[in-house]
Write a protein that holds these residues in place. Structure first.
Motif, PDB file in Angstrom:
ATOM      1  N   UNK A  26       0.820  -1.203   0.000  1.00 26.34           N
ATOM      2  CA  UNK A  26       0.000   0.000   0.000  1.00 26.34           C
ATOM      3  C   UNK A  26       0.856   1.255   0.000  1.00 26.34           C
ATOM      4  N   UNK A  27       0.255   2.366  -0.391  1.00 30.98           N
ATOM      5  CA  UNK A  27       1.031   3.599  -0.582  1.00 30.98           C
ATOM      6  C   UNK A  27       0.485   4.747   0.268  1.00 30.98           C
ATOM      7  N   UNK A  28       1.417   5.504   0.799  1.00 36.86           N
ATOM      8  CA  UNK A  28       1.141   6.747   1.503  1.00 36.86           C
ATOM      9  C   UNK A  28       1.505   7.901   0.584  1.00 36.86           C
ATOM     10  N   UNK A  29       0.533   8.775   0.313  1.00 39.27           N
ATOM     11  CA  UNK A  29       0.828  10.011  -0.410  1.00 39.27           C
ATOM     12  C   UNK A  29       0.884  11.114   0.633  1.00 39.27           C
ATOM     13  N   UNK A  30       2.090  11.578   0.884  1.00 41.46           N
ATOM     14  CA  UNK A  30       2.384  12.495   1.974  1.00 41.46           C
ATOM     15  C   UNK A  30       2.663  13.876   1.373  1.00 41.46           C
ATOM     16  N   UNK A  31       1.749  14.830   1.596  1.00 40.34           N
ATOM     17  CA  UNK A  31       1.803  16.126   0.928  1.00 40.34           C
ATOM     18  C   UNK A  31       2.069  17.209   1.970  1.00 40.34           C
ATOM     19  N   UNK A  32       3.299  17.708   1.993  1.00 42.53           N
ATOM     20  CA  UNK A  32       3.694  18.708   2.979  1.00 42.53           C
ATOM     21  C   UNK A  32       4.708  19.663   2.370  1.00 42.53           C
ATOM     22  N   UNK A  33       4.678  20.892   2.851  1.00 36.74           N
ATOM     23  CA  UNK A  33       5.711  21.857   2.477  1.00 36.74           C
ATOM     24  C   UNK A  33       6.988  21.568   3.268  1.00 36.74           C
ATOM     25  N   UNK A  34       8.123  21.693   2.600  1.00 39.18           N
ATOM     26  CA  UNK A  34       9.422  21.655   3.255  1.00 39.18           C
ATOM     27  C   UNK A  34      10.185  22.923   2.877  1.00 39.18           C
ATOM     28  N   UNK A  35      11.133  23.294   3.696  1.00 40.16           N
ATOM     29  CA  UNK A  35      11.874  24.524   3.463  1.00 40.16           C
ATOM     30  C   UNK A  35      12.968  24.258   2.434  1.00 40.16           C
ATOM     31  N   UNK A  36      12.874  24.860   1.233  1.00 40.69           N
ATOM     32  CA  UNK A  36      13.889  24.616   0.194  1.00 40.69           C
ATOM     33  C   UNK A  36      15.248  25.185   0.586  1.00 40.69           C
ATOM     34  N   UNK A  62      13.267   5.855   7.234  1.00 43.19           N
ATOM     35  CA  UNK A  62      13.618   5.318   8.552  1.00 43.19           C
ATOM     36  C   UNK A  62      12.509   4.432   9.113  1.00 43.19           C
ATOM     37  N   UNK A  63      11.272   4.606   8.647  1.00 42.51           N
ATOM     38  CA  UNK A  63      10.150   3.778   9.080  1.00 42.51           C
ATOM     39  C   UNK A  63       9.862   2.647   8.102  1.00 42.51           C
ATOM     40  N   UNK A  64      10.851   2.332   7.270  1.00 44.89           N
ATOM     41  CA  UNK A  64      10.777   1.204   6.333  1.00 44.89           C
ATOM     42  C   UNK A  64       9.799   1.437   5.189  1.00 44.89           C
ATOM     43  N   UNK A  65       9.525   2.718   4.870  1.00 39.46           N
ATOM     44  CA  UNK A  65       8.820   3.033   3.634  1.00 39.46           C
ATOM     45  C   UNK A  65       9.819   3.062   2.477  1.00 39.46           C
ATOM     46  N   UNK A  66       9.357   2.656   1.330  1.00 46.36           N
ATOM     47  CA  UNK A  66      10.114   2.831   0.093  1.00 46.36           C
ATOM     48  C   UNK A  66       9.558   4.059  -0.625  1.00 46.36           C
ATOM     49  N   UNK A 115       5.354   9.944  -2.538  1.00 47.46           N
ATOM     50  CA  UNK A 115       4.638   8.680  -2.591  1.00 47.46           C
ATOM     51  C   UNK A 115       5.562   7.619  -1.996  1.00 47.46           C
ATOM     52  N   UNK A 116       5.116   7.036  -0.868  1.00 42.96           N
ATOM     53  CA  UNK A 116       5.946   6.077  -0.151  1.00 42.96           C
ATOM     54  C   UNK A 116       5.167   4.769   0.021  1.00 42.96           C
ATOM     55  N   UNK A 117       5.789   3.651  -0.325  1.00 42.13           N
ATOM     56  CA  UNK A 117       5.129   2.346  -0.307  1.00 42.13           C
ATOM     57  C   UNK A 117       5.576   1.531   0.897  1.00 42.13           C
ATOM     58  N   UNK A 118       4.609   0.858   1.528  1.00 39.63           N
ATOM     59  CA  UNK A 118       4.973  -0.133   2.541  1.00 39.63           C
ATOM     60  C   UNK A 118       5.549  -1.348   1.837  1.00 39.63           C
ATOM     61  N   UNK A 119       6.747  -1.707   2.183  1.00 45.08           N
ATOM     62  CA  UNK A 119       7.436  -2.791   1.490  1.00 45.08           C
ATOM     63  C   UNK A 119       6.710  -4.113   1.693  1.00 45.08           C
TER      64      UNK A 119
END
Length: 343
Positions: A270-280, A315-319, A337-341
């Motif tokens: 399954x996939x996590x779509x994580x949408x957040x601003x980061x400081x460039x 670090x939480x084992x997402x790909x 987009x991060x997938x649970x392995x």
């Protein structure tokens, strides 16, 4: 002989532009208050508009010309050589009150909020270490009924559908968690675009009630549910194929613990779509984002540096499968987009 277009901008021009922007904001604020873009869905001359509203014609002409320069109004000369003005496509789509994508009141809310935040910078400088409490459930629910709903309909939901369409087959029977989904209109849009989808909007209880109303109004109660709770203290469920998580991680006290909970909530693959601003890392890219998020940072909330969120996911084992810019209201963000392995 030098022409104006040949001159290089002065080193102070960007900071002069800051002062000039306040006049443009007031011009747009006035246009929204007066319903101008609704009126100008049909062409009007400045004189006709002034006579109908009891305004001073010469002032109206100058105001309309400024809005034309801001690309909110188009103009052309009629047979008598008089300028006639009409709302641009963008203004008609997003700033005319009859449009289903109307965001005028949401823009005015954001303007007032940012003005208040800017005025409070001095106070924040002298109150180090004090973390503001999160908005109450009632205030968050009120936001979900108003500007958040408008912005989700016109901006966030179309962006979410575009991202998800590149990851999921429309025919797949997959299960969604919309974490911190506010009014629930992202989940509603996804359910309409993907007819086999089902899922949960997880929010604070008061806002979850608003999401439930929107789900019912869309006729999707058989496929979507709104669940109230606290993402830190409460379970969010398991067995999800997709988690949409937008601007939630700025507020959780323990990033690693929250990402571990989301990892456990996903099915393998399954996939996590994580949408957040980061400081460039580059100042020009950082300027727009920090103008919006500086007050949040001064409240003690989290806005990660570029690349930190990707590292935290790994670090939480997402790909981490994909990283792409995405349009959100007020400030740009990155969709990871991060997938649970699959073991």
């Amino acid at each position: 002989m030098n022409h104006a277009g040949d001159l290089l901008p002065h080193a102070l021009q960007p900071y002069w532009d800051l002062a000039l922007a306040s006049v443009q904001a007031e011009a747009l604020q006035l246009a929204l208050e007066e319903g101008l873009f609704e009126t100008l869905q049909q062409p009007h001359s400045a004189a006709t508009l002034a006579n109908a509203r009891g305004w001073r014609p010469v002032s109206v002409e100058h105001w309309l010309t400024l809005l034309w320069s801001m690309r909110l109004i188009d103009r052309h000369r009629d047979a008598a050589g008089e300028w006639r003005y009409i709302s641009t496509h963008v203004a008609q789509r997003y700033l005319a009150s009859s449009s289903p994508l109307y965001c005028g009141e949401a823009w005015r809310f954001r303007l007032a909020s940012l003005r208040d935040s800017g005025a409070g910078l001095s106070e924040g400088l002298h109150e180090q270490g004090r973390s503001a409490t999160l908005a109450s459930g009632e205030r968050w629910a009120a936001a979900a009924r108003s500007h958040l709903a408008r912005e989700q309909i016109s901006v966030t939901a179309p962006a979410a559908c575009e991202v998800v369409a590149q990851r999921m087959s429309p025919e797949a029977a997959w299960r969604l968690l919309d974490l911190g989904g506010g009014p629930g209109l992202v989940a509603v849009a996804l359910a309409k675009a993907f007819p086999q989808m089902s899922g949960v909007v997880f929010e604070l209880p008061e806002a979850a009630d608003v999401a439930a109303q929107h789900i019912a109004q869309a006729g999707l109660a058989s496929r979507l549910e709104a669940r109230g709770g606290d993402v830190v203290r409460d379970g969010v469920g398991t067995g999800y194929d997709l988690i949409w998580c937008s601007s939630v991680l700025h507020f959780v006290p323990d990033l690693s613990a929250c990402l571990a909970k989301l990892h456990a909530a996903l099915k393998p693959g399954g996939e996590l779509i994580c949408v957040h601003a980061e400081i460039p890392d580059e100042p020009e890219a950082a300027r727009r984002m920090l103008s919006y998020y500086l007050p949040l940072l001064w409240q003690g909330r989290r806005v990660t540096q570029a690349g930190e969120l990707c590292e935290a996911l790994s670090a939480q084992d997402f790909e981490v499968c994909e990283e792409r810019p995405i349009t959100l209201p007020m400030a740009p963000a990155t969709a990871l987009v991060a997938r649970r392995r699959v073991k």
